[in-house]
Write a protein that holds these residues in place. Structure first.
Motif, PDB file in Angstrom:
ATOM      1  N   LYS A 183      40.406  48.241  19.748  1.00 45.85           N
ATOM      2  CA  LYS A 183      39.813  46.928  19.492  1.00 45.85           C
ATOM      3  C   LYS A 183      40.673  45.810  20.066  1.00 45.85           C
ATOM      4  O   LYS A 183      40.172  44.875  20.704  1.00 45.85           O
ATOM      5  N   ALA A 184      41.968  45.916  19.852  1.00 41.33           N
ATOM      6  CA  ALA A 184      42.867  44.894  20.387  1.00 41.33           C
ATOM      7  C   ALA A 184      42.886  44.921  21.907  1.00 41.33           C
ATOM      8  O   ALA A 184      42.922  43.875  22.566  1.00 41.33           O
ATOM      9  N   LEU A 185      42.865  46.127  22.487  1.00 38.88           N
ATOM     10  CA  LEU A 185      42.881  46.255  23.940  1.00 38.88           C
ATOM     11  C   LEU A 185      41.622  45.672  24.569  1.00 38.88           C
ATOM     12  O   LEU A 185      41.687  44.981  25.589  1.00 38.88           O
ATOM     13  N   GLU A 186      40.476  45.961  23.992  1.00 36.64           N
ATOM     14  CA  GLU A 186      39.224  45.459  24.561  1.00 36.64           C
ATOM     15  C   GLU A 186      39.196  43.940  24.563  1.00 36.64           C
ATOM     16  O   GLU A 186      38.811  43.309  25.558  1.00 36.64           O
ATOM     17  N   ALA A 187      39.631  43.343  23.450  1.00 36.39           N
ATOM     18  CA  ALA A 187      39.653  41.880  23.377  1.00 36.39           C
ATOM     19  C   ALA A 187      40.632  41.312  24.398  1.00 36.39           C
ATOM     20  O   ALA A 187      40.339  40.320  25.092  1.00 36.39           O
ATOM     21  N   HIS A 188      41.795  41.935  24.502  1.00 37.67           N
ATOM     22  CA  HIS A 188      42.803  41.432  25.440  1.00 37.67           C
ATOM     23  C   HIS A 188      42.350  41.611  26.882  1.00 37.67           C
ATOM     24  O   HIS A 188      42.594  40.738  27.736  1.00 37.67           O
ATOM     25  N   TRP A 189      41.680  42.719  27.176  1.00 37.74           N
ATOM     26  CA  TRP A 189      41.195  42.976  28.534  1.00 37.74           C
ATOM     27  C   TRP A 189      40.127  41.958  28.924  1.00 37.74           C
ATOM     28  O   TRP A 189      40.147  41.416  30.037  1.00 37.74           O
ATOM     29  N   SER A 190      39.222  41.667  28.020  1.00 36.83           N
ATOM     30  CA  SER A 190      38.178  40.678  28.312  1.00 36.83           C
ATOM     31  C   SER A 190      38.790  39.316  28.599  1.00 36.83           C
ATOM     32  O   SER A 190      38.376  38.608  29.525  1.00 36.83           O
ATOM     33  N   GLN A 191      39.798  38.954  27.794  1.00 31.37           N
ATOM     34  CA  GLN A 191      40.456  37.670  28.014  1.00 31.37           C
ATOM     35  C   GLN A 191      41.224  37.662  29.329  1.00 31.37           C
ATOM     36  O   GLN A 191      41.238  36.666  30.065  1.00 31.37           O
ATOM     37  N   ALA A 192      41.859  38.808  29.653  1.00 31.81           N
ATOM     38  CA  ALA A 192      42.645  38.891  30.884  1.00 31.81           C
ATOM     39  C   ALA A 192      41.774  38.711  32.114  1.00 31.81           C
ATOM     40  O   ALA A 192      42.175  38.067  33.089  1.00 31.81           O
ATOM     41  N   LEU A 193      40.560  39.256  32.093  1.00 24.69           N
ATOM     42  CA  LEU A 193      39.671  39.117  33.239  1.00 24.69           C
ATOM     43  C   LEU A 193      39.243  37.674  33.449  1.00 24.69           C
ATOM     44  O   LEU A 193      38.919  37.264  34.570  1.00 24.69           O
ATOM     45  N   MET A 194      39.253  36.904  32.372  1.00 25.19           N
ATOM     46  CA  MET A 194      38.921  35.485  32.517  1.00 25.19           C
ATOM     47  C   MET A 194      40.128  34.647  32.913  1.00 25.19           C
ATOM     48  O   MET A 194      40.006  33.678  33.665  1.00 25.19           O
ATOM     49  N   ASP A 195      41.313  35.060  32.431  1.00 28.88           N
ATOM     50  CA  ASP A 195      42.497  34.218  32.625  1.00 28.88           C
ATOM     51  C   ASP A 195      43.272  34.527  33.902  1.00 28.88           C
ATOM     52  O   ASP A 195      43.864  33.621  34.492  1.00 28.88           O
ATOM     53  N   GLN A 196      43.279  35.806  34.325  1.00 31.41           N
ATOM     54  CA  GLN A 196      44.092  36.179  35.480  1.00 31.41           C
ATOM     55  C   GLN A 196      43.540  35.549  36.752  1.00 31.41           C
ATOM     56  O   GLN A 196      42.383  35.750  37.096  1.00 31.41           O
ATOM     57  N   PRO A 197      44.331  34.808  37.503  1.00 29.46           N
ATOM     58  CA  PRO A 197      43.852  34.232  38.766  1.00 29.46           C
ATOM     59  C   PRO A 197      43.382  35.307  39.733  1.00 29.46           C
ATOM     60  O   PRO A 197      42.377  35.163  40.414  1.00 29.46           O
ATOM     61  N   SER A 198      44.090  36.423  39.778  1.00 29.22           N
ATOM     62  CA  SER A 198      43.711  37.500  40.704  1.00 29.22           C
ATOM     63  C   SER A 198      42.413  38.139  40.276  1.00 29.22           C
ATOM     64  O   SER A 198      41.590  38.505  41.088  1.00 29.22           O
ATOM     65  N   ALA A 199      42.235  38.261  38.952  1.00 26.57           N
ATOM     66  CA  ALA A 199      41.008  38.896  38.455  1.00 26.57           C
ATOM     67  C   ALA A 199      39.807  38.026  38.697  1.00 26.57           C
ATOM     68  O   ALA A 199      38.697  38.498  38.941  1.00 26.57           O
ATOM     69  N   ALA A 200      40.025  36.704  38.663  1.00 25.58           N
ATOM     70  CA  ALA A 200      38.887  35.807  38.821  1.00 25.58           C
ATOM     71  C   ALA A 200      38.217  35.972  40.163  1.00 25.58           C
ATOM     72  O   ALA A 200      37.008  35.807  40.313  1.00 25.58           O
ATOM     73  N   VAL A 201      39.003  36.361  41.170  1.00 31.12           N
ATOM     74  CA  VAL A 201      38.433  36.577  42.500  1.00 31.12           C
ATOM     75  C   VAL A 201      37.415  37.695  42.485  1.00 31.12           C
ATOM     76  O   VAL A 201      36.441  37.683  43.245  1.00 31.12           O
ATOM     77  N   ALA A 202      37.620  38.676  41.595  1.00 29.72           N
ATOM     78  CA  ALA A 202      36.812  39.885  41.643  1.00 29.72           C
ATOM     79  C   ALA A 202      35.641  39.887  40.676  1.00 29.72           C
ATOM     80  O   ALA A 202      34.881  40.813  40.667  1.00 29.72           O
TER      81      ALA A 202
END
Length: 418
Positions: free
Chosen positions: A398-417
């Motif tokens: 549960k903690a990982l899923e929430a953190h992963w979702s947030q990371a995809l929004m916050d990471q500059p590199s992830a935002a490209v993808a």
């Protein structure tokens, strides 16, 4: 196109090693029959020609040979090793297995039961569970979307007639046989004459669909550790940037000096085990960063992994890191070509994928010309869209899923993808 045979003479002693490679890997499994070609491969060792299953096994063992038959994503491989004096008796058996397999229902069912047992053991291994879910995230349910051994529901329902029908396509003109050992010209001509009759097409090559939309999978298991796999769908083995990505994989995940090991384990003490794997395939290859950690450190380990990913995209390797990766790759290549069996394996793989016989030697020269900027460019192109598979206790998931979702929004590199 015609089947080919290549004989590698060497100085490895009085041993013959052979690899017969056919374009019938698990990527060609029908949509509702995952595991078909691995079941077929295993069943091929259960009798052929004039030899029933027990007599076949006795023939191999009496002569002191070893024989295996299995599949990977792209190919079905028959592997033989024996002393040279027995090669004339054993090498033709490989052709008998393709031309005259028995595939008796009872024997196919026995192999089927063994594969189901292997699947059960895999389902009890958190690494195997996470990896299987990662396949689905990268490839969906089609080609490359399942382990070669298959899926339980498909394998359990498979009838021996389906296996026998699949066997009719084996004797195809795309077959490649590589033999390592002292040349026996009479045996070579005998084998080549038989294989020249294999003129049917190997079938349409598999294709891949677009990646699924899902970027996360979490499987709840009753364990104290959590396994994380960050995966990327990358490029075929013959793509121009394949070697650059291979160098990056070696830098990240090979040995105790690797970047992920030094950062996540030695510096931060976040993981039990960590590494990176690039399984080069005929089609889009999977690049996997994996780790195991305690449930209470899973989010911190994910954070650290994402920082390493971002650094790979944003910062070129130092010259010393690039040189070390080249040295490691050269060492791997040398260790992987020490025996006749290893040489036959690698040569057969190259030929079956349409690469030159000396591809590995050429590659060792090519890596000397690859720059850090080229490695970064390959990473930026192919590692832009990560997916995450996790296996562990529900609290960490549960903690990982929430953190992963947030990371995809916050990471500059992830935002490209996105």
């Amino acid at each position: 196109m015609s089947p080919t045979i290549h004989w590698l003479e060497n100085s490895f002693g009085d041993i013959h090693a052979a690899r017969l490679v056919l374009p019938h890997g698990s990527a060609m499994d029908p949509a509702d029959a995952a595991g078909l070609h691995q079941l077929l491969a295993g069943s091929l060792t259960r009798g052929c020609g004039a030899l029933k299953a027990a007599a076949f096994a006795e023939r191999i063992e009496t002569l002191g040979g070893s024989l295996r038959s299995d599949t990977n994503d792209d190919r079905l491989v028959l592997a033989l090793k024996c002393v040279s004096s027995d090669a004339a008796q054993l090498l033709p058996l490989l052709l008998d297995m393709i031309e005259q397999p028995h595939l008796e229902s009872e024997q196919v069912r026995l192999e089927q039961d063994l594969n189901l047992q292997s699947l059960q053991r895999m389902q009890e291994d958190p690494f195997a569970v996470a990896h299987e879910q990662l396949r689905l995230l990268l490839y969906g349910t089609g080609s490359y979307g399942h382990d070669p051994i298959g899926r339980r529901e498909d394998l359990a329902a498979m009838h021996p007639d389906v296996v026998r029908q699949a066997a009719t396509a084996l004797s195809c003109n795309a077959a490649k046989l590589v033999v390592s050992g002292p040349l026996n010209e009479d045996l070579r001509e005998q084998v080549l004459k038989r294989m020249s009759l294999w003129q049917q097409c190997g079938g349409d090559r598999p294709t891949l669909t677009s990646p699924p939309n899902d970027r996360w999978s979490g499987i709840d298991v009753d364990t104290e550790q959590t396994v994380l796999m960050l995966g990327f769908r990358t490029l075929p083995i013959n793509a121009p940037q394949a070697l650059a990505l291979r160098l990056l994989q070696v830098h990240l995940g090979v040995g105790m000096s690797s970047r992920l090991f030094q950062s996540l384990r030695e510096t931060h003490g976040l993981v039990y085990d960590v590494g990176a794997e690039l399984a080069l395939r005929e089609l889009d290859s999977p690049f996997i960063w994996h780790l195991s950690t305690s449930a209470d450190q899973a989010v911190a380990a994910l954070d650290a992994l994402l920082r390493e990913w971002d650094q790979v995209l944003q910062k070129p390797l130092s010259q010393s890191c690039l040189e070390l990766a080249c040295a490691k790759l050269r060492g791997q290549e040398a260790l992987g070509r020490q025996t006749g069996a290893q040489r036959a394996e690698r040569t057969a793989l190259c030929l079956s994928l349409g690469l030159p016989m000396d591809y590995h030697q050429q590659a060792m020269k090519m890596i000397e010309r690859i720059t850090a900027d080229e490695v970064q460019a390959a990473a930026r192109q192919w590692l832009r869209r990560p997916v995450l598979s996790a296996c562990g206790p529900s609290s960490s998931l549960k903690a990982l899923e929430a953190h992963w979702s947030q990371a995809l929004m916050d990471q500059p590199s992830a935002a490209v993808a996105r």
